[in-house]
Design an enzyme around this catalytic site. Structure first.
Site, PDB file in Angstrom:
ATOM      1  CE  LYS A  12      34.788  39.398  38.435  1.00 10.96           C
ATOM      2  NZ  LYS A  12      33.998  40.223  37.493  1.00 10.96           N
ATOM      3  NE  ARG A 159      24.590  39.925  39.905  1.00 13.47           N
ATOM      4  CZ  ARG A 159      25.923  39.825  39.870  1.00 13.47           C
ATOM      5  NH1 ARG A 159      26.490  38.653  39.659  1.00 13.47           N
ATOM      6  NH2 ARG A 159      26.684  40.861  40.055  1.00 13.47           N
TER       7      ARG A 159
HETATM    8  P1  AP5 Z   1      29.689  36.094  34.493  1.00 11.60           P
HETATM    9  O1  AP5 Z   1      30.554  34.892  34.540  1.00 11.60           O
HETATM   10  O2  AP5 Z   1      28.472  36.123  35.343  1.00 11.60           O
HETATM   11  O3  AP5 Z   1      30.571  37.412  34.696  1.00 11.60           O
HETATM   12  P2  AP5 Z   1      31.304  37.968  36.014  1.00 11.60           P
HETATM   13  O4  AP5 Z   1      32.596  38.551  35.576  1.00 11.60           O
HETATM   14  O5  AP5 Z   1      31.335  36.929  37.084  1.00 11.60           O
HETATM   15  O6  AP5 Z   1      30.290  39.139  36.327  1.00 11.60           O
HETATM   16  P3  AP5 Z   1      29.721  39.717  37.714  1.00 11.60           P
HETATM   17  O7  AP5 Z   1      28.669  40.713  37.309  1.00 11.60           O
HETATM   18  O8  AP5 Z   1      29.274  38.629  38.634  1.00 11.60           O
HETATM   19  O9  AP5 Z   1      30.966  40.415  38.261  1.00 11.60           O
HETATM   20  P4  AP5 Z   1      31.001  41.559  39.289  1.00 11.60           P
HETATM   21  O10 AP5 Z   1      32.448  41.631  39.554  1.00 11.60           O
HETATM   22  O11 AP5 Z   1      30.347  42.821  38.859  1.00 11.60           O
HETATM   23  O12 AP5 Z   1      30.006  41.061  40.435  1.00 11.60           O
HETATM   24  P5  AP5 Z   1      30.217  40.275  41.783  1.00 11.60           P
HETATM   25  O13 AP5 Z   1      29.155  39.262  41.855  1.00 11.60           O
HETATM   26  O14 AP5 Z   1      31.629  39.847  41.957  1.00 11.60           O
HETATM   27  O15 AP5 Z   1      29.294  36.314  32.946  1.00 11.60           O
HETATM   28  C1  AP5 Z   1      28.417  37.354  32.571  1.00 11.60           C
HETATM   29  C2  AP5 Z   1      27.465  36.830  31.463  1.00 11.60           C
HETATM   30  O16 AP5 Z   1      28.241  36.511  30.299  1.00 11.60           O
HETATM   31  C3  AP5 Z   1      26.709  35.563  31.826  1.00 11.60           C
HETATM   32  O17 AP5 Z   1      25.440  35.636  31.266  1.00 11.60           O
HETATM   33  C4  AP5 Z   1      27.518  34.423  31.156  1.00 11.60           C
HETATM   34  O18 AP5 Z   1      26.692  33.333  30.810  1.00 11.60           O
HETATM   35  C5  AP5 Z   1      28.082  35.123  29.932  1.00 11.60           C
HETATM   36  N1  AP5 Z   1      29.425  34.669  29.564  1.00 11.60           N
HETATM   37  C6  AP5 Z   1      30.477  34.495  30.390  1.00 11.60           C
HETATM   38  N2  AP5 Z   1      31.578  34.144  29.700  1.00 11.60           N
HETATM   39  C7  AP5 Z   1      31.193  34.110  28.396  1.00 11.60           C
HETATM   40  C8  AP5 Z   1      31.897  33.833  27.177  1.00 11.60           C
HETATM   41  N3  AP5 Z   1      33.211  33.555  27.166  1.00 11.60           N
HETATM   42  N4  AP5 Z   1      31.207  33.916  26.017  1.00 11.60           N
HETATM   43  C9  AP5 Z   1      29.895  34.243  25.995  1.00 11.60           C
HETATM   44  N5  AP5 Z   1      29.177  34.516  27.120  1.00 11.60           N
HETATM   45  C10 AP5 Z   1      29.826  34.448  28.300  1.00 11.60           C
HETATM   46  O19 AP5 Z   1      29.970  41.416  42.867  1.00 11.60           O
HETATM   47  C11 AP5 Z   1      28.694  42.000  43.013  1.00 11.60           C
HETATM   48  C12 AP5 Z   1      28.771  43.150  44.008  1.00 11.60           C
HETATM   49  O20 AP5 Z   1      29.221  42.656  45.302  1.00 11.60           O
HETATM   50  C13 AP5 Z   1      29.779  44.256  43.677  1.00 11.60           C
HETATM   51  O21 AP5 Z   1      29.239  45.214  42.766  1.00 11.60           O
HETATM   52  C14 AP5 Z   1      30.030  44.855  45.063  1.00 11.60           C
HETATM   53  O22 AP5 Z   1      28.978  45.668  45.484  1.00 11.60           O
HETATM   54  C15 AP5 Z   1      30.056  43.627  45.957  1.00 11.60           C
HETATM   55  N6  AP5 Z   1      31.413  43.057  46.128  1.00 11.60           N
HETATM   56  C16 AP5 Z   1      31.830  41.822  45.735  1.00 11.60           C
HETATM   57  N7  AP5 Z   1      33.128  41.654  46.044  1.00 11.60           N
HETATM   58  C17 AP5 Z   1      33.539  42.800  46.640  1.00 11.60           C
HETATM   59  C18 AP5 Z   1      34.782  43.250  47.153  1.00 11.60           C
HETATM   60  N8  AP5 Z   1      35.885  42.478  47.117  1.00 11.60           N
HETATM   61  N9  AP5 Z   1      34.853  44.500  47.690  1.00 11.60           N
HETATM   62  C19 AP5 Z   1      33.759  45.290  47.741  1.00 11.60           C
HETATM   63  N10 AP5 Z   1      32.549  44.941  47.254  1.00 11.60           N
HETATM   64  C20 AP5 Z   1      32.439  43.701  46.708  1.00 11.60           C
END
Ligand code: AP5
Length: 214
Positions: A12, A159
């Site tokens: 994402k 992370r």
């Molecule tokens: P990346 O783009 O970093 O993936 P992502 O989907 O953004 O992963 P996140 O781990 O950030 O998502 P998440 O939803 O768990 O965490 P968030 O930060 O939102 O890609 C991952 C890897 O793959 C990277 O190394 C990248 O280079 C590689 N990659 C990407 N695309 C690729 C491709 N096509 N091909 C090859 N490689 C690729 O949330 C963190 C925490 O915050 C949550 O766990 C929760 O505790 C809290 N939180 C956030 N929002 C809320 C909410 N709305 N409600 C409650 N808690 C919340």
């Protein structure tokens, strides 16, 4: 407004950065905002940290305050690309109230699909910038200089919530609490799904084409 839904590690954040650069939309990542609050030691950050570290969702009530304040600060008419919000049906219902309040009627939802084995490889090799939030991968999206952020020069880190046990827990929470949003939005005719197996540039191109066609 465009909403990105996808499991942890589905890409994402990476895709949102490319869509933002191509279309000038504003990428809003609730995960990045929460991590910044944690590192700045704010009250909201202190409350959120335990949930994030355990791989659980921050409670809906706390997220309601955060998203309300955040959307209040956006210029009228800005096209927002929400990454990580909503993550529960309750958050989606609240967001309907907020978009109604601001007269935002064109809400599209892009569901990013990726198998769990690929997700585990992507998160296992992810390195993130604690300063600007950029995300890299040790093999598929390596920085120009090993261990250093291309954008701001800070030292990249894994992370804390990218430990194998925490990743598994985040995936379980996603299936239980967030995946039901896919049918919720599909039944409203707002959902399109994109396969994210290809490289991030190809995946982003598909989404950019989709958003540009409207
Ligand atoms: P990346 O783009 O970093 O993936 P992502 O989907 O953004 O992963 P996140 O781990 O950030 O998502 P998440 O939803 O768990 O965490 P968030 O930060 O939102 O890609 C991952 C890897 O793959 C990277 O190394 C990248 O280079 C590689 N990659 C990407 N695309 C690729 C491709 N096509 N091909 C090859 N490689 C690729 O949330 C963190 C925490 O915050 C949550 O766990 C929760 O505790 C809290 N939180 C956030 N929002 C809320 C909410 N709305 N409600 C409650 N808690 C919340």
């Amino acid at each position: 407004m465009t909403i990105l839904i996808g499991a942890p590690g589905s890409g994402k954040g990476t895709i949102a950065q490319k869509v933002q650069a191509a279309l000038g939309v504003k990428h809003v990542s609730t995960g990045a905002i929460l991590r910044a609050a944690v590192s700045n030691g704010t009250e909201a950050g202190k409350q959120a940290q335990g949930y994030i570290d355990r791989g659980e969702l921050v409670p809906d009530a706390a997220m309601a305050n955060l998203i309300g304040e955040l959307l209040d600060q956006q210029p009228r008419g800005a096209h927002l690309l929400l990454d990580g919000y909503p993550r529960t049906i309750a958050q989606a219902e609240l967001l309907v109230g907020i978009t109604d309040k601001y007269g935002i009627d064109n809400v599209r939802v892009v569901c990013i699909e990726l198998s769990e084995d690929v997700i585990l490889k992507r998160l296992g090799g992810r390195r993130s910038c604690p300063q600007c939030g950029a995300s890299f991968h040790v093999t598929t999206y390596a920085p120009k200089v090993e261990g250093i952020c291309d954008h701001c020069g800070a030292k990249l880190v894994a992370r804390p919530d990218d430990q194998p046990e925490t990743i598994r827990h985040r995936l379980e929470i996603y299936e239980e609490k967030t995946a039901p949003l896919i049918d919720w939005y599909r039944s409203r005719g707002q959902l399109v799904c994109v396969d994210a197996q290809e490289g991030s540039a190809a995946v982003a191109r598909k989404i950019i084409a989709m958003l540009s066609a409207d």
